[in-house]
Design a protein around this motif. Sequence first.
Motif, PDB file in Angstrom:
ATOM      1  N   ALA A  43       0.847  -1.196   0.000  1.00  0.00           N
ATOM      2  CA  ALA A  43       0.000   0.000   0.000  1.00  0.00           C
ATOM      3  C   ALA A  43       0.882   1.245   0.000  1.00  0.00           C
ATOM      4  O   ALA A  43       2.041   1.190   0.418  1.00  0.00           O
ATOM      5  CB  ALA A  43      -0.925   0.003   1.211  1.00  0.00           C
ATOM      6  N   PRO A  56      -0.223   4.931   1.124  1.00  0.00           N
ATOM      7  CA  PRO A  56      -1.217   5.940   1.522  1.00  0.00           C
ATOM      8  C   PRO A  56      -0.778   7.358   1.141  1.00  0.00           C
ATOM      9  O   PRO A  56       0.409   7.644   0.982  1.00  0.00           O
ATOM     10  CB  PRO A  56      -1.272   5.797   3.049  1.00  0.00           C
ATOM     11  CG  PRO A  56      -0.646   4.471   3.350  1.00  0.00           C
ATOM     12  CD  PRO A  56       0.343   4.220   2.269  1.00  0.00           C
ATOM     13  N   GLN A  88      -6.911   3.145  -5.959  1.00  0.00           N
ATOM     14  CA  GLN A  88      -7.574   3.377  -4.678  1.00  0.00           C
ATOM     15  C   GLN A  88      -7.341   2.224  -3.699  1.00  0.00           C
ATOM     16  O   GLN A  88      -7.188   2.433  -2.508  1.00  0.00           O
ATOM     17  CB  GLN A  88      -9.087   3.569  -4.901  1.00  0.00           C
ATOM     18  CG  GLN A  88      -9.451   4.858  -5.601  1.00  0.00           C
ATOM     19  CD  GLN A  88      -9.362   6.070  -4.674  1.00  0.00           C
ATOM     20  OE1 GLN A  88      -8.858   5.994  -3.551  1.00  0.00           O
ATOM     21  NE2 GLN A  88      -9.857   7.206  -5.141  1.00  0.00           N
ATOM     22  N   GLN A  89      -7.295   1.001  -4.220  1.00  0.00           N
ATOM     23  CA  GLN A  89      -7.055  -0.173  -3.376  1.00  0.00           C
ATOM     24  C   GLN A  89      -5.718  -0.074  -2.661  1.00  0.00           C
ATOM     25  O   GLN A  89      -5.602  -0.406  -1.473  1.00  0.00           O
ATOM     26  CB  GLN A  89      -7.116  -1.457  -4.219  1.00  0.00           C
ATOM     27  CG  GLN A  89      -8.512  -1.799  -4.724  1.00  0.00           C
ATOM     28  CD  GLN A  89      -9.340  -2.552  -3.690  1.00  0.00           C
ATOM     29  OE1 GLN A  89      -8.930  -2.702  -2.542  1.00  0.00           O
ATOM     30  NE2 GLN A  89     -10.503  -3.014  -4.099  1.00  0.00           N
ATOM     31  N   ILE A  93      -3.885   2.724  -2.315  1.00  0.00           N
ATOM     32  CA  ILE A  93      -3.765   3.975  -1.554  1.00  0.00           C
ATOM     33  C   ILE A  93      -4.497   3.853  -0.218  1.00  0.00           C
ATOM     34  O   ILE A  93      -4.021   4.327   0.818  1.00  0.00           O
ATOM     35  CB  ILE A  93      -4.319   5.171  -2.374  1.00  0.00           C
ATOM     36  CG1 ILE A  93      -3.345   5.476  -3.532  1.00  0.00           C
ATOM     37  CG2 ILE A  93      -4.494   6.410  -1.507  1.00  0.00           C
ATOM     38  CD1 ILE A  93      -3.896   6.444  -4.555  1.00  0.00           C
ATOM     39  N   SER A  94      -5.629   3.192  -0.239  1.00  0.00           N
ATOM     40  CA  SER A  94      -6.401   3.016   0.997  1.00  0.00           C
ATOM     41  C   SER A  94      -5.849   1.895   1.858  1.00  0.00           C
ATOM     42  O   SER A  94      -6.128   1.795   3.049  1.00  0.00           O
ATOM     43  CB  SER A  94      -7.866   2.711   0.663  1.00  0.00           C
ATOM     44  OG  SER A  94      -7.983   1.445   0.030  1.00  0.00           O
ATOM     45  N   GLY A  95      -5.042   0.996   1.230  1.00  0.00           N
ATOM     46  CA  GLY A  95      -4.453  -0.103   1.976  1.00  0.00           C
ATOM     47  C   GLY A  95      -5.447  -1.243   2.168  1.00  0.00           C
ATOM     48  O   GLY A  95      -5.179  -2.129   2.950  1.00  0.00           O
TER      49      GLY A  95
END
Length: 364
Positions: A308, A310, A359-360, A362-364
Amino acid sequence: MNSPEWQKIEVLADRKYPVYLGTSLEELGAYLPALPEKVEHILIISHQKVLDLYGGRLMKGLGDYRVNLLVVPAGEAEKSLERLSQLTTAALGYGADRKTLVIALGGGVIGDLAGFFASVFMRGVRLIQVPTTLLAQVDSSIGGKVAVNHPAGKNILGAFHPPQAVWTDFTTLESLPWLEVENGLAESIKHALIADPGLFNFFETQVDSIKQRDPLIWRTMVTRSSSVKVKIVSQDEREQGIRGLLNLGHSFGHALETEMNYRGVTHGQGVSIGIVAAAHLAGAKGFISLAEVERIKQLLRNYGLPIAIPGQNPQALLQRMQADKKNQGGRKILILPQGIGNAVISQDCTDNEILAAWQQVISG
């Protein structure tokens, strides 16, 4: 070569060349007379830290040659036209000519920079890759792709310039910081994911041995991983088809590296995050199961690789992907895993699908 355990794998390209595994730095000089044209002058391009560690050993075998050292600072930012110009000036000052042999001693950055220099200096001079990092040994030293960066993106300016040989001394890995090991592990796991499910299982079952740097396990890892690269390059040297699979994770990873200006994220970390983003995208398109996505993420976690990132702007990262070299006719060409041990080239990924994958991670 005196080492009883060295191996040779041949890249069956337009001009065949050998990849030697388990040879010693000291023995390279004894190999040079086997090259088609006589060698008299050598330029070694490297970082000072690498020269401090291995330069003396390499030079032991080069006593019969006129050798000059070209030292460049460390860092991805050094893969630039400005540094290329400085190398050219220095090489001319040493009397380099069209018969000069360039030796790239170092990791992926040195291999790319020295290789690109060799491809354009006086319309091309001979090159030998001497990879000293895990990433370079399993991936970047093999295949003849060399490049420098541009503000618009990574490796935008490049060429295909196959080496005369790849000379791999496993002992250079012994002093490698773990952060550098991670760079190579990301590429090796990528090789397993696209072409060798048995190697993927090897990585899952040998976590402790790899982390403890078991020499036998590392030798197996490097040999199996580099064999994947050699096999694919031998089928498609100029990246007209199957070689594109080696870019799994790289469209996402290169965009991330460029957006972060090559600071705060290593190449291996970028590839790791890129693999996860590609896996999520593949899952959304039905190419891979949710369980397989989780299996990939768990393996990367086991080796301390990030899954990830973020705080990044997905729209900015999508924009960075516009400059990817693989794109065609405005379409983004992405490599996606298809199960474990197989991958596909996808030409129909929409911007919304790519944003969802970003988004997957970045959001973790």
